[in-house]
Structure formats: C-alpha cells, structure tokens
Enzyme design. Structure first.
Site, PDB file in Angstrom:
ATOM      1  N   LYS A  29      -2.364  15.460   8.306  1.00  0.00           N
ATOM      2  CA  LYS A  29      -2.859  14.142   8.715  1.00  0.00           C
ATOM      3  C   LYS A  29      -1.763  13.357   9.442  1.00  0.00           C
ATOM      4  O   LYS A  29      -2.015  12.711  10.470  1.00  0.00           O
ATOM      5  CB  LYS A  29      -3.365  13.358   7.505  1.00  0.00           C
ATOM      6  CG  LYS A  29      -3.934  11.995   7.882  1.00  0.00           C
ATOM      7  CD  LYS A  29      -4.343  11.192   6.659  1.00  0.00           C
ATOM      8  CE  LYS A  29      -4.753   9.780   7.046  1.00  0.00           C
ATOM      9  NZ  LYS A  29      -5.036   8.926   5.877  1.00  0.00           N
ATOM     10  N   ASN A  49       0.845  -1.190   0.000  1.00  0.00           N
ATOM     11  CA  ASN A  49       0.000   0.000   0.000  1.00  0.00           C
ATOM     12  C   ASN A  49       0.886   1.246   0.000  1.00  0.00           C
ATOM     13  O   ASN A  49       1.571   1.535   0.996  1.00  0.00           O
ATOM     14  CB  ASN A  49      -0.915  -0.027   1.225  1.00  0.00           C
ATOM     15  CG  ASN A  49      -1.891   1.139   1.268  1.00  0.00           C
ATOM     16  OD1 ASN A  49      -1.512   2.291   1.093  1.00  0.00           O
ATOM     17  ND2 ASN A  49      -3.151   0.845   1.517  1.00  0.00           N
ATOM     18  N   GLU A  52      -3.198 -14.856   5.537  1.00  0.00           N
ATOM     19  CA  GLU A  52      -4.614 -14.696   5.836  1.00  0.00           C
ATOM     20  C   GLU A  52      -4.765 -14.017   7.187  1.00  0.00           C
ATOM     21  O   GLU A  52      -4.198 -14.469   8.193  1.00  0.00           O
ATOM     22  CB  GLU A  52      -5.308 -16.062   5.859  1.00  0.00           C
ATOM     23  CG  GLU A  52      -6.817 -15.968   5.939  1.00  0.00           C
ATOM     24  CD  GLU A  52      -7.497 -17.323   5.850  1.00  0.00           C
ATOM     25  OE1 GLU A  52      -8.729 -17.365   6.036  1.00  0.00           O
ATOM     26  OE2 GLU A  52      -6.794 -18.323   5.605  1.00  0.00           O
ATOM     27  N   PHE A  90      -7.533   8.211   1.841  1.00  0.00           N
ATOM     28  CA  PHE A  90      -8.088   6.997   1.254  1.00  0.00           C
ATOM     29  C   PHE A  90      -9.018   6.343   2.279  1.00  0.00           C
ATOM     30  O   PHE A  90      -9.166   6.825   3.395  1.00  0.00           O
ATOM     31  CB  PHE A  90      -6.966   6.028   0.839  1.00  0.00           C
ATOM     32  CG  PHE A  90      -6.058   5.597   1.964  1.00  0.00           C
ATOM     33  CD1 PHE A  90      -6.218   4.359   2.568  1.00  0.00           C
ATOM     34  CD2 PHE A  90      -5.044   6.434   2.425  1.00  0.00           C
ATOM     35  CE1 PHE A  90      -5.374   3.960   3.609  1.00  0.00           C
ATOM     36  CE2 PHE A  90      -4.203   6.049   3.458  1.00  0.00           C
ATOM     37  CZ  PHE A  90      -4.372   4.800   4.053  1.00  0.00           C
ATOM     38  N   GLY A  91      -9.652   5.250   1.892  1.00  0.00           N
ATOM     39  CA  GLY A  91     -10.531   4.547   2.818  1.00  0.00           C
ATOM     40  C   GLY A  91     -11.705   5.406   3.261  1.00  0.00           C
ATOM     41  O   GLY A  91     -12.381   6.044   2.450  1.00  0.00           O
ATOM     42  N   TYR A  92     -11.913   5.457   4.565  1.00  0.00           N
ATOM     43  CA  TYR A  92     -13.049   6.179   5.140  1.00  0.00           C
ATOM     44  C   TYR A  92     -12.735   7.648   5.453  1.00  0.00           C
ATOM     45  O   TYR A  92     -13.535   8.340   6.065  1.00  0.00           O
ATOM     46  CB  TYR A  92     -13.517   5.471   6.425  1.00  0.00           C
ATOM     47  CG  TYR A  92     -13.935   4.041   6.205  1.00  0.00           C
ATOM     48  CD1 TYR A  92     -15.230   3.723   5.797  1.00  0.00           C
ATOM     49  CD2 TYR A  92     -13.032   3.003   6.379  1.00  0.00           C
ATOM     50  CE1 TYR A  92     -15.617   2.407   5.580  1.00  0.00           C
ATOM     51  CE2 TYR A  92     -13.399   1.680   6.167  1.00  0.00           C
ATOM     52  CZ  TYR A  92     -14.689   1.388   5.766  1.00  0.00           C
ATOM     53  OH  TYR A  92     -15.062   0.085   5.543  1.00  0.00           O
ATOM     54  N   ASP A  93     -11.573   8.116   5.014  1.00  0.00           N
ATOM     55  CA  ASP A  93     -11.134   9.484   5.334  1.00  0.00           C
ATOM     56  C   ASP A  93     -12.170  10.565   5.006  1.00  0.00           C
ATOM     57  O   ASP A  93     -12.336  11.512   5.781  1.00  0.00           O
ATOM     58  CB  ASP A  93      -9.823   9.809   4.614  1.00  0.00           C
ATOM     59  CG  ASP A  93      -8.624   9.085   5.223  1.00  0.00           C
ATOM     60  OD1 ASP A  93      -8.817   8.342   6.209  1.00  0.00           O
ATOM     61  OD2 ASP A  93      -7.502   9.271   4.726  1.00  0.00           O
ATOM     62  N   ASP A 127      -1.764  -2.806  11.117  1.00  0.00           N
ATOM     63  CA  ASP A 127      -3.149  -3.201  10.899  1.00  0.00           C
ATOM     64  C   ASP A 127      -4.006  -2.103  11.480  1.00  0.00           C
ATOM     65  O   ASP A 127      -3.818  -1.695  12.634  1.00  0.00           O
ATOM     66  CB  ASP A 127      -3.478  -4.545  11.556  1.00  0.00           C
ATOM     67  CG  ASP A 127      -4.755  -5.135  10.964  1.00  0.00           C
ATOM     68  OD1 ASP A 127      -4.767  -5.405   9.758  1.00  0.00           O
ATOM     69  OD2 ASP A 127      -5.741  -5.304  11.702  1.00  0.00           O
ATOM     70  N   SER A 128      -4.895  -1.597  10.682  1.00  0.00           N
ATOM     71  CA  SER A 128      -5.657  -0.436  11.126  1.00  0.00           C
ATOM     72  C   SER A 128      -7.070  -0.495  10.599  1.00  0.00           C
ATOM     73  O   SER A 128      -7.381  -1.241   9.671  1.00  0.00           O
ATOM     74  CB  SER A 128      -4.977   0.859  10.655  1.00  0.00           C
ATOM     75  OG  SER A 128      -4.760   0.825   9.262  1.00  0.00           O
TER      76      SER A 128
END
Length: 202
Positions: free
Chosen positions: A176, A9, A40, A153-156, A69-70
């Site tokens: 940020k 990423n 996994e 990105f994501g839910y930002d 991991d977030s």
C-alpha cells in the site's frame, strides 16, 4: 529536523515516519509533542484543511508542522464524500464500517462501470520562519459492492485498485505504501523538499 504531525492517527504517522525519515525528518505526533489543539476543518478542499491543521499545530508548539488531509472521491456521487470522508453519514455513522455501509447504500444502484473513484491526499508542511510546502497525490480505483480484506482503515476494504487486483485492505502495508494516494503525495513532497534543500545550500 523534528516535525510535528498534525494528527494522533497511528496509521498516518507510521506511513509518514517510514518515508520522511530518509530525509532527516523526525516525525512525532501531536501527543508526543504535547500539543492538544484540534482545529476546526472549515475548508472545502483538501489543500485548505491540510493547511489549517498544519498552521494550528505549528503556532501551538513553535516547531515545523506537517499535516495530511485525505479522503475518498466517488465520481457517481459528484466527488462525495471528499473532505467529509471521516464524517460521512453524520452522527449516525460512528465507525469505519458504518461509513462503508452508508457509502455502499448510496451506490447500490450504480453499475460496475460507473463506480470509479479516487483517494486523494494533500500534505502541507509549514515552518515558523514562513516556509510552506504543499504536495498532492491521487490513486484511482473503483468501489466494490462488498468489503474485501482486513488491513488498512477507513474505506480501504471497498476501494479496489485494478493494477493490483486487490483492495487497499488486501494489500500489505509495504504494498500500500508503494502506490497509495498518501505515498504519491509524499513522493511529490519529498521531491519539492529535496529541491528546497538544494536551493538553500547553494
């Protein structure tokens, strides 16, 4: 010291590289290190999934590995989407905007005062000689009713930070990086790492 990031990423790698380089850590992606494992994520906590990813990459390349991991935890949804943030909504949600729309649909009848949430990040470093560092960071906020901003990105775009008066997606990368959950996890990580270095040098 070269450290392999358990991710490809670009956003995450840039954030980690910008902060960890000050501590002499050269962060490279899995791809740059020639590592192609995709462990996994079977954990039920950010800590478990962060460690799973870091250990898998470390074992694959024999170098120190770091994993993040977030995710987003929404109080009105009992902590959802949590560790499933990147997979929220199932196979029908294939993009960030799909997942945002799914989240907003679930929150459509939740009033303003009940839309509190937090972003959480857990960073884990493991080394071939058995050293392990784990650090957690959180950033509180609330979920808006519609998207604002085009950064991040994501839910930002729906995660509003009251003290900034903006969503994550309205902040510059520098803004940020100063207050995000990942920045706070990295700050905690750097404190622990510095203490380890000082201890090893005694």
């Amino acid at each position: 010291m070269k450290v392999v990031m358990a991710s490809n990423n670009a956003h995450k790698i840039a954030e980690l590289r910008a902060i960890l380089s000050a501590y002499g850590l050269d962060v490279v992606s899995q791809r740059e290190a020639g590592v192609h494992v995709e462990p996994e994520e079977t954990g039920t906590t950010f800590e478990e999934n962060s460690r799973i990813k870091a250990v898998a990459v470390m074992q694959a390349c024999g170098l120190p590995a770091v994993a993040d991991d977030s995710g987003l935890m929404v109080d009105a949804l009992n902590g959802e989407p949590g560790v499933y943030s990147a997979r929220y909504g199932g196979p029908d949600c294939i993009s960030d905007s799909d997942r945002i729309n799914y989240l907003l649909k679930k929150l459509e009848n939740v009033p303003e005062g009940k839309r509190t949430a937090k972003f959480v990040s857990v960073i884990t470093l493991v080394t071939p000689d058995g050293k392990e560092i784990v650090a957690r960071g959180e950033c509180p906020g609330r979920i808006l009713h519609e998207v604002h901003g085009s950064n991040g990105f994501g839910y930002d775009p729906v995660f509003y930070v009251p003290e900034q008066g903006k969503t994550f997606a309205e902040l510059s990368p520098e803004e940020k990086n100063a207050i995000s959950h990942r920045a706070r996890a990295l700050q905690a990580f750097c404190r622990i790492y510095q203490e380890e270095l000082e201890h090893d040098n005694k």
